[in-house]
Design a protein around this motif. Structure first.
Motif, short mmCIF file in Angstrom:
data_model
loop_
_atom_site.label_atom_id
_atom_site.label_comp_id
_atom_site.label_asym_id
_atom_site.label_seq_id
_atom_site.Cartn_x
_atom_site.Cartn_y
_atom_site.Cartn_z
N SER A 9 0.84 -1.19 0.00
CA SER A 9 0.00 0.00 0.00
C SER A 9 0.88 1.25 0.00
O SER A 9 2.06 1.19 0.36
N PRO A 10 0.33 2.41 -0.38
CA PRO A 10 1.11 3.64 -0.38
C PRO A 10 1.71 3.97 0.99
O PRO A 10 2.84 4.47 1.09
N ARG A 11 0.97 3.70 2.08
CA ARG A 11 1.46 4.07 3.41
C ARG A 11 2.72 3.29 3.78
O ARG A 11 3.55 3.77 4.55
N ALA A 12 2.84 2.08 3.24
CA ALA A 12 4.04 1.29 3.52
C ALA A 12 5.27 1.89 2.87
O ALA A 12 6.40 1.53 3.22
N THR A 13 5.09 2.79 1.92
CA THR A 13 6.22 3.45 1.25
C THR A 13 6.41 4.88 1.74
O THR A 13 7.13 5.65 1.13
N ASN A 14 5.74 5.24 2.85
CA ASN A 14 5.83 6.58 3.43
C ASN A 14 5.22 7.64 2.51
O ASN A 14 5.65 8.79 2.49
N ARG A 15 4.21 7.23 1.72
CA ARG A 15 3.48 8.17 0.87
C ARG A 15 2.07 8.33 1.41
O ARG A 15 1.46 7.37 1.88
N PHE A 16 1.55 9.55 1.30
CA PHE A 16 0.24 9.82 1.86
C PHE A 16 -0.60 10.64 0.89
O PHE A 16 -0.12 11.56 0.25
N PHE A 17 -1.89 10.28 0.83
CA PHE A 17 -2.83 11.00 -0.02
C PHE A 17 -3.31 12.28 0.66
O PHE A 17 -3.39 12.36 1.88
N GLN A 18 -3.64 13.26 -0.19
CA GLN A 18 -4.26 14.48 0.31
C GLN A 18 -5.32 14.94 -0.70
O GLN A 18 -5.10 14.91 -1.91
N VAL A 19 -6.47 15.33 -0.18
CA VAL A 19 -7.56 15.82 -1.03
C VAL A 19 -7.40 17.33 -1.21
O VAL A 19 -7.41 18.08 -0.23
N LEU A 20 -7.28 17.77 -2.48
CA LEU A 20 -7.16 19.21 -2.74
C LEU A 20 -8.52 19.89 -2.73
O LEU A 20 -8.64 21.05 -2.35
N GLY A 21 -9.55 19.19 -3.19
CA GLY A 21 -10.87 19.80 -3.20
C GLY A 21 -11.80 19.12 -4.19
O GLY A 21 -11.41 18.24 -4.96
N GLU A 22 -13.05 19.57 -4.17
CA GLU A 22 -14.09 18.99 -5.00
C GLU A 22 -14.09 19.62 -6.39
O GLU A 22 -13.85 20.82 -6.55
N GLN A 265 7.93 0.89 -8.44
CA GLN A 265 9.13 1.52 -7.88
C GLN A 265 10.38 0.95 -8.52
O GLN A 265 10.36 -0.13 -9.12
N THR A 266 11.48 1.66 -8.38
CA THR A 266 12.72 1.25 -9.02
C THR A 266 13.23 -0.09 -8.50
O THR A 266 13.99 -0.77 -9.18
N ASP A 267 12.81 -0.50 -7.29
CA ASP A 267 13.22 -1.80 -6.76
C ASP A 267 12.31 -2.93 -7.21
O ASP A 267 12.47 -4.08 -6.79
N GLY A 268 11.33 -2.61 -8.08
CA GLY A 268 10.43 -3.62 -8.60
C GLY A 268 9.14 -3.80 -7.81
O GLY A 268 8.25 -4.54 -8.23
N THR A 269 9.02 -3.12 -6.68
CA THR A 269 7.81 -3.20 -5.88
C THR A 269 6.66 -2.48 -6.58
O THR A 269 6.85 -1.40 -7.15
N VAL A 270 5.48 -3.07 -6.55
CA VAL A 270 4.28 -2.46 -7.13
C VAL A 270 3.40 -1.92 -6.00
O VAL A 270 3.04 -2.66 -5.08
N VAL A 271 3.07 -0.64 -6.07
CA VAL A 271 2.25 0.02 -5.05
C VAL A 271 0.87 0.29 -5.65
O VAL A 271 0.74 1.08 -6.59
N ILE A 272 -0.16 -0.37 -5.14
CA ILE A 272 -1.52 -0.20 -5.66
C ILE A 272 -2.09 1.12 -5.14
O ILE A 272 -2.09 1.39 -3.93
#
Length: 326
Positions: A9-22, A265-272
Motif C-alpha cells: 500500500s502507499p502508506r508502507a512506502t511513506n506516501r500519503f494522499f491528500q484531497v485538494l478539493g471537489e 518503484q525502481t526496486d520492482g515493488t508495485v504500489v496499488i
C-alpha cells in the motif's frame, strides 16, 4: 495479478494522499502538475459539454486557461502546457510568460497536434496530411516536418532528446539538434507496436509495447539500446509517466479483471493506488493519471459519486500542498 509481484500500500512506502478539493460543474481529467503544486488537465463542463485546458488548485478550484475547446497532452513543471484544439485541428502552447499561443500548422498538412514539450522553445507532435501522419517539431514556433519515416513525436526531454513512432509502429529516438540535417540517423526499436511515453535521462525512454499476440508490457529502452521489461499487473498494462528517479506510474487489470492504477518503484515493488480510502475525507482513490519529476502523483477520488482532486506525496512533502502559492 502476477504472484511473484511484491505488492504494498502507499502508506508502507511513506506516501500519503491528500484531497485538494471537489470538482464542481463538470469532469476534470488530470494530465500533469506544475512545480508549485497546481494540477493541470482538461475540464469538461457539464452544462455545455465542451472541454477546455484548465488548472486545479486548493485555493482557486478550476481555472480555464483557454477560451476555445482544447485538450492538454503534455505538462512541464515550469508552467508550460501543450496540446491541441478541438479534435486535433490545431496545436497550441501555453506558458506563464506568453499565455496561450497557437502553433502554425505546416503548409503541407491539414491538421496538427502537439504531444510533447521539453527543451525550452521546442514542441513535438503530429501533422496530418493526405499522404499520412508525419512527425513535426516546432522550434520557436516554426514547424519543421521530420523526413525519413517518423510519424509522430510523443516524448521529449529537457536536454533535447526526442522519441516517437515510425510509420510501422516501432519506436524511434533522435537528438533535436540532428533534425533538419541531411540524412538524419534515427535509432529504432521494432518487434512490436511501441509508444514512447516519457524520457528520463538516466533510465532512457519509457515505452508501452503491444505485440501481435495481443499481450502488452511496460519497459525502458535504455540509452545504450537495451530493453528492460518492468513488473506489472496482468493485462492492458500501460505506462503513464515516470519521475526523475525512474519510478513509473501505470495502469492495468488485476486478476479479477478490475482496472488498477499503480506505481512501479525502481526496486520492482508495485504500489496499488486505486481503491485506497482517504479516511480523513471519506474519499476513495479512483484514478491516478499524472506524476511529476519529484514523484508527486495526482488524480481523482470519489465520494458519493462526486469527483475530488487528490495528490500522493512523500510524507515530508505533505505540507507543501496547502502552503504553495497558486
Amino acid at each position: 495479478m502476477n504472484e511473484q509481484l511484491i505488492v504494498m500500500s502507499p502508506r508502507a512506502t511513506n506516501r500519503f494522499f491528500q484531497v485538494l478539493g471537489e470538482v464542481k460543474g463538470g469532469h476534470f481529467s488530470v494530465v500533469g502538475l506544475w512545480r508549485d503544486g497546481t494540477v493541470v488537465g482538461s475540464f469538461t463542463e457539464s452544462t455545455s459539454g465542451e472541454t477546455f485546458v484548465a488548472t486545479y488548485s486548493h485555493d482557486s478550484g478550476i481555472r480555464k486557461l483557454a477560451s476555445r475547446a482544447s485538450y492538454a497532452t503534455s505538462v512541464m513543471p515550469d508552467g508550460r502546457v501543450c496540446g491541441h484544439l478541438g479534435f486535433g485541428d490545431e496545436a497550441f502552447l501555453f506558458s506563464p510568460v506568453d499565455g496561450f499561443q497557437y502553433l502554425t500548422t505546416p503548409p503541407q498538412a491539414e491538421r496538427a497536434s502537439a504531444h510533447a514539450c521539453g527543451q525550452a522553445g521546442l514542441i513535438g507532435g503530429t501533422a496530418e496530411a493526405r499522404a499520412g501522419d508525419q512527425a513535426v517539431l516546432w522550434s520557436s514556433g516554426k514547424p519543421m516536418m521530420l523526413e525519413g519515416g517518423p510519424a509522430s513525436i510523443l516524448a521529449m526531454s529537457r536536454e533535447g532528446d526526442l522519441a516517437g513512432q515510425l510509420a510501422d509502429g516501432s519506436a524511434f529516438r533522435i537528438k533535436a539538434s540532428q533534425v533538419g540535417q541531411p540524412a538524419p540517423s534515427f535509432a529504432s526499436l521494432n518487434g512490436a507496436y511501441r509508444r514512447p511515453v516519457a524520457i528520463q535521462s538516466g533510465m532512457g525512454i519509457l515505452l508501452a509495447s503491444r505485440y501481435a499476440s495481443g499481450s502488452q508490457e511496460i519497459g525502458w529502452w535504455s540509452p545504450s539500446g537495451d530493453y528492460q521489461v518492468l513488473p506489472q499487473l496482468g493485462e492492458r498494462a500501460q505506462p503513464i509517466g515516470a519521475d526523475l528517479e525512474g519510478n513509473v506510474l501505470a495502469f492495468g487489470t488485476d486478476a479479477t479483471g478490475q482496472l488498477r492504477h499503480y506505481l512501479i518503484q525502481t526496486d520492482g515493488t508495485v504500489v496499488i493506488l486505486s481503491g485506497e480510502l482517504i479516511e480523513s475525507d471519506g474519499v476513495t482513490v479512483a484514478t491516478m493519471t499524472a506524476i511529476s519529476e519529484d514523484g508527486t502523483i495526482a488524480g481523482l477520488g470519489l465520494k458519493d459519486g462526486q469527483e475530488f482532486v487528490v495528490t500522493l506525496r512523500m510524507a515530508n512533502q505533505s505540507r507543501a500542498v496547502v502552503e504553495m502559492p497558486t
